[in-house]
Design an enzyme around this catalytic site. Structure first.
Site, mmCIF file in Angstrom:
data_model
loop_
_atom_site.group_PDB
_atom_site.id
_atom_site.type_symbol
_atom_site.label_atom_id
_atom_site.label_comp_id
_atom_site.label_asym_id
_atom_site.label_seq_id
_atom_site.Cartn_x
_atom_site.Cartn_y
_atom_site.Cartn_z
ATOM 1 N N GLU A 5 45.162 65.000 41.979
ATOM 2 C CA GLU A 5 44.531 63.681 42.130
ATOM 3 C C GLU A 5 45.160 62.928 43.295
ATOM 4 O O GLU A 5 44.476 62.235 44.045
ATOM 5 C CB GLU A 5 44.644 62.874 40.839
ATOM 6 N N HIS A 40 43.840 63.870 46.652
ATOM 7 C CA HIS A 40 42.532 63.238 46.902
ATOM 8 C C HIS A 40 42.659 61.853 47.539
ATOM 9 O O HIS A 40 41.694 61.364 48.124
ATOM 10 C CB HIS A 40 41.770 63.050 45.592
HETATM 11 ZN ZN LIG Z 1 39.521 66.814 42.135
#
Ligand SMILES: [Zn+2]
Length: 821
Positions: A301, A304
């Site tokens: 995450e 990202h």
């Molecule tokens: Zn992802």
């Protein structure tokens, strides 16, 4: 509630709107007070945007009930609101659009979700939007390439904490038990990444390297979150430092929060405010594999934030790239910047094998696919996107070299931050940095489905070549790989030579390495390919896998054997012998649990009725041996013992070990129930002593495991009809439901599975997908079931995403039936 079928934005519509508009900012005022006791989420979205053609028309997305709408001070006509879109006519150069809306569908996990803690009745609310659920929650131009800053304000019950994507909020009492929250602007973001969550959260904060880190969970999980907070803060700080340095761009916001919430599946990369399923707040001391998995999710995450949030794909057809990149980057970071140095071996033993499985099935597809609308883009979300995608990026890193890869990434982020980009933008930076033409690489790896095969072949002159074959007659891709030449030493195998190879076309000469005991193709696991050893090499590989000196080498041997099990070239017994042989010597704590998982899977699912108990007992004995070792190895060995204990002695040992271990106690009760020894009083006692607020799910797993129709019926109702099992626990409960020794009881439920397929598509997409995959029947079924399951997907009411999961299951089932013989 009636489920409204929403329109799916097409690529052409998005393009047209992006050509017309520039969105300057969103001011979004939300009201959580209606959710304390009711179901209403209210929002007022104020959108300031410019239009390039005065007088032009367009639309704004809003799939909530519109209460008022005005454009540039003028109320919009009632007929402008058409389902999930609001028509905007006569646009000025500069516009202000204000939409008040209410969303009452807040219990479906779509956009905004309200959960009630079963242990204390507290209410928690989260939002999650990818790909296009923001429009369900407030009005917005819901497409990735209309980025704008967002400023949130919120009214919430005074006892609640509101947590959102930007920096420090201010909160003031507003009377009547209400507090008003004001958040600063986010940077320019796509509509799917800024979120706002609320509830009486337990909050822990820590200052690390100039960052202000926050963790949130339900009150009832406070002790578990506190137990792991230091570890999570450490990982978060290490990740921010690693990515900031490697990407040459520090995360630009001081505050980075992670919010663990109920009923969410997985985790979501919301800007500065990652939401997680709170199954990751482990209710019992986590195993090394669980800790490593959580580290990987945390870093996935986080990756990202740069790849996805700061630089966002222009359209959803590059969504695979977002996911494949984050999946590759997290294992890269886990291996480089945390204590889990063997993470790539675990990746291979779990996720990458899923990628191979998906790529064998007839449902496989090229990694890159056109997406005419948003729905089409998300339908392709599977192990090809994540696991194969990440593996292919790992191969790309090997192909261009890590230094060039990092240099390419740095200029990609520098050029496109706060903006949008495409695959071509990334590849051109990588080509520039590496000096290599990557066109053939891109087409071969991204536009062709299926897996290449690699095999060593002797030549007439006494040398060796590596023969590559592409899938379905395609040209093989270029592979950069290692071949390990191993000799037998006093303490197992010793690496004598590591042969580095770049293939081109079907036949590549292998530099002479002299006679070796074992040549391990794809040592280091750099490429994605089916390795096919000749008979003699295969025998050596199976027998001496445990003697290989590195965790990745051993995992390559196990993965090679597993792929050959699926193609009918290795028997279940040989596979189990190979894996238990590796387990006897494995030194990497994090791969022991996935390896045990493979052994158990082979014994339960792939073996014949006649062989099963013997294989399970063999694994149980391995577990008992491992359990004599100290620390975490004991823990994971006992977990697998609870799935395999077969003989009286093994069951007695399990009872002894479970006496003072709540988690193991539950696992033992599931095992006993599956053997027909359900004990209601023991389940009650276990629930009493377990501090987990969600013990009902564990009790359900025990009830479900019983070999009788009433128990299965009750579980089916909870799990499938009512969809009441939290997303994160579906796999655990369905595993207890489908037990290998219960074929007769389960056969009718296999038929029921076929009947629910059309209805499965009516619930939320992710839930439908997870139930369709988790409830696929492996027992009480035969070839004719496989045929009927394939036929059932022809029903036009079965959604494409459910069809894909079912057909993958059918392919796997046919392989399993063949292996059972
Ligand atoms: Zn992802």
């Amino acid at each position: 509630m009636t489920e409204m079928t929403l329109s799916s934005l097409t690529r052409d519509e998005a393009q047209e709107r992006a050509d017309l508009l520039t969105v300057d900012r969103y001011d979004i005022d939300v009201d959580f007070t209606g959710l304390l006791e009711g179901d209403a989420f209210r929002a007022t979205s104020t959108m300031r945007f410019r239009c390039r053609t005065e007088g032009a028309s367009t639309f704004v997305d809003c799939a909530a009930e519109v209460e008022s709408a005005s454009l540039n001070g003028q109320p919009l006509a009632a007929d402008a609101v058409t389902g999930d879109r609001i028509r905007l006519d006569g646009l000025a150069a500069d516009n202000v659009l204000v939409i008040e809306s209410v969303q009452r569908s807040t219990d479906q996990g779509t956009g905004v979700h309200r959960s009630v803690d079963p242990s204390d009745g507290e209410v928690y609310v989260w939002t999650s939007f990818e790909p296009d659920d923001a429009r369900r929650v407030w009005a917005c131009f819901d497409q990735p390439d209309l980025k704008a800053p967002v400023a949130f304000t919120a009214a919430a019950p005074a006892t609640w904490t509101v947590v959102s994507s930007s920096g420090d909020p201010s909160a003031i009492e507003d009377g009547d038990g209400v507090r008003r929250w004001t958040f600063p602007d986010t940077p320019a973001l796509s509509t799917y990444v800024p979120v706002i969550n609320a509830g009486p959260f337990h909050e822990v904060r820590s200052e690390r390297d100039g960052y202000d880190l926050g963790l949130y969970a339900r009150q009832s999980l406070a002790t578990f979150l506190d137990r792991d907070a230091e570890e999570l803060f450490g990982l978060t700080a290490a990740g921010l430092a690693f990515f900031g340095e490697r990407f040459d761009m520090p995360f630009p916001q001081r505050r980075y929060d992670q919010v663990f919430v109920p009923d969410l599946g997985g985790a979501m990369e919301n800007w500065g405010c990652v939401t997680w399923s709170d199954v990751f707040v482990y209710r019992t001391e986590p195993s090394p594999a669980e800790r490593q998995m959580r580290a990987a999710v945390l870093l996935h995450e986080m990756a990202h934030m740069w790849f996805g949030d700061l630089v966002t794909m222009r359209w959803w057809d590059d969504l695979w790239l977002n996911e494949a990149f984050a999946e590759w980057a997290c294992f890269w970071a886990v291996t480089s910047a945390t204590e889990f140095g063997d993470a790539w071996a675990s990746f291979l033993a779990s996720l990458k094998l899923e990628g191979y499985r998906a790529d064998r099935a007839p449902t496989t597809h090229a990694i890159r696919q056109p997406a005419r609308d948003v729905a089409e883009a998300t339908a392709g979300f599977d192990a090809i996107t994540y696991a194969k995608g990440a593996s292919v990026l790992k191969q790309l890193v090997a192909y261009v070299g890590e230094d060039a890869f990092v240099a390419g990434l740095r200029s990609y982020f520098a050029k496109h931050a706060y903006d949008n980009a495409t695959l071509a933008d990334l590849m051109s930076e990588l080509a520039m940095a590496s000096g290599r033409d990557l066109d053939a690489w891109t087409t071969g790896w991204l536009d062709t489905a299926g897996t290449d095969s690699l095999a060593l072949e002797p030549t007439d002159g006494g040398g060796l070549v590596l023969r590559a074959a592409g899938p379905d007659g395609h040209e093989p891709r270029p592979h950069r790989l290692q071949i390990g030449a191993y000799d037998r030493g006093d303490d197992g195998l010793v690496l004598r030579d590591s042969i580095s190879l770049e293939t081109s076309g079907a036949v590549t000469e292998v530099p002479p390495a002299g006679p070796s005991h074992l040549l391990l193709v794809n040592d280091e696991d750099l490429t994605f390919a089916n390795v096919r050893p000749d008979a003699e090499s295969l025998t050596r590989l199976l027998e001496s896998a445990g003697e290989l000196p590195t965790s990745t080498g051993r995992a390559v041997a196990v993965a090679t054997a597993w792929n050959l099990l699926a193609t009918g070239d290795v028997s279940t017994s040989d596979l189990v012998r190979c894996v238990t042989g590796v387990l006897a010597t494995e030194t990497a704590d994090t791969v022991i649990e996935p390896f045990l998982g493979l052994a158990v899977m082979a014994a339960e699912r792939w073996s014949s009725d006649a062989n099963r108990d013997e294989l399970l007992a063999t694994i149980a004995d391995t577990c008992l041996t491992l359990a004599e070792q100290p620390g975490t190895r004991r823990q994971v060995a006992l977990r697998s013992l609870a799935r395999t204990a077969t003989t009286e002695a093994q069951l007695a040992a399990l009872e002894q070990h479970a006496a003072d271990d709540v988690d193991l106690g539950w696992r033992r009760l599931v095992r006993l129930a599956s053997l027909g020894q359900y004990d209601a009083a023991a389940v009650d006692a276990q629930s009493e002593r377990d501090p987990d607020p969600d013990t009902w799910v564990r009790a359900l797993a025990v009830q479900t495991a019983q070999p009788n129709a009433e128990a299965k019926e009750a579980a089916w109702r909870t799990m499938v009809d009512e969809l009441r099992v939290p997303m994160g626990s579906v796999a655990e409960v369905s595993r207890a439901f489908w037990r290998p020794s219960q074929a007769q009881v389960l056969a009718p439920f296999a038929e029921r599975y076929l009947q629910i397929l059309p209805a499965a598509s009516r619930g939320g997409m992710i839930q439908a997908m997870s139930v369709a995959a988790a409830m696929f029947p492996w027992y009480g079924v035969d070839e004719s079931f496989a045929d009927r399951a394939a036929a059932a997907t022809q029903d036009e009411d079965v959604s494409p995403i459910v069809t894909a999961r079912v057909l993958e299951g059918v392919d796997q089932l046919r392989r399993i039936l063949a292996a059972r013989g």
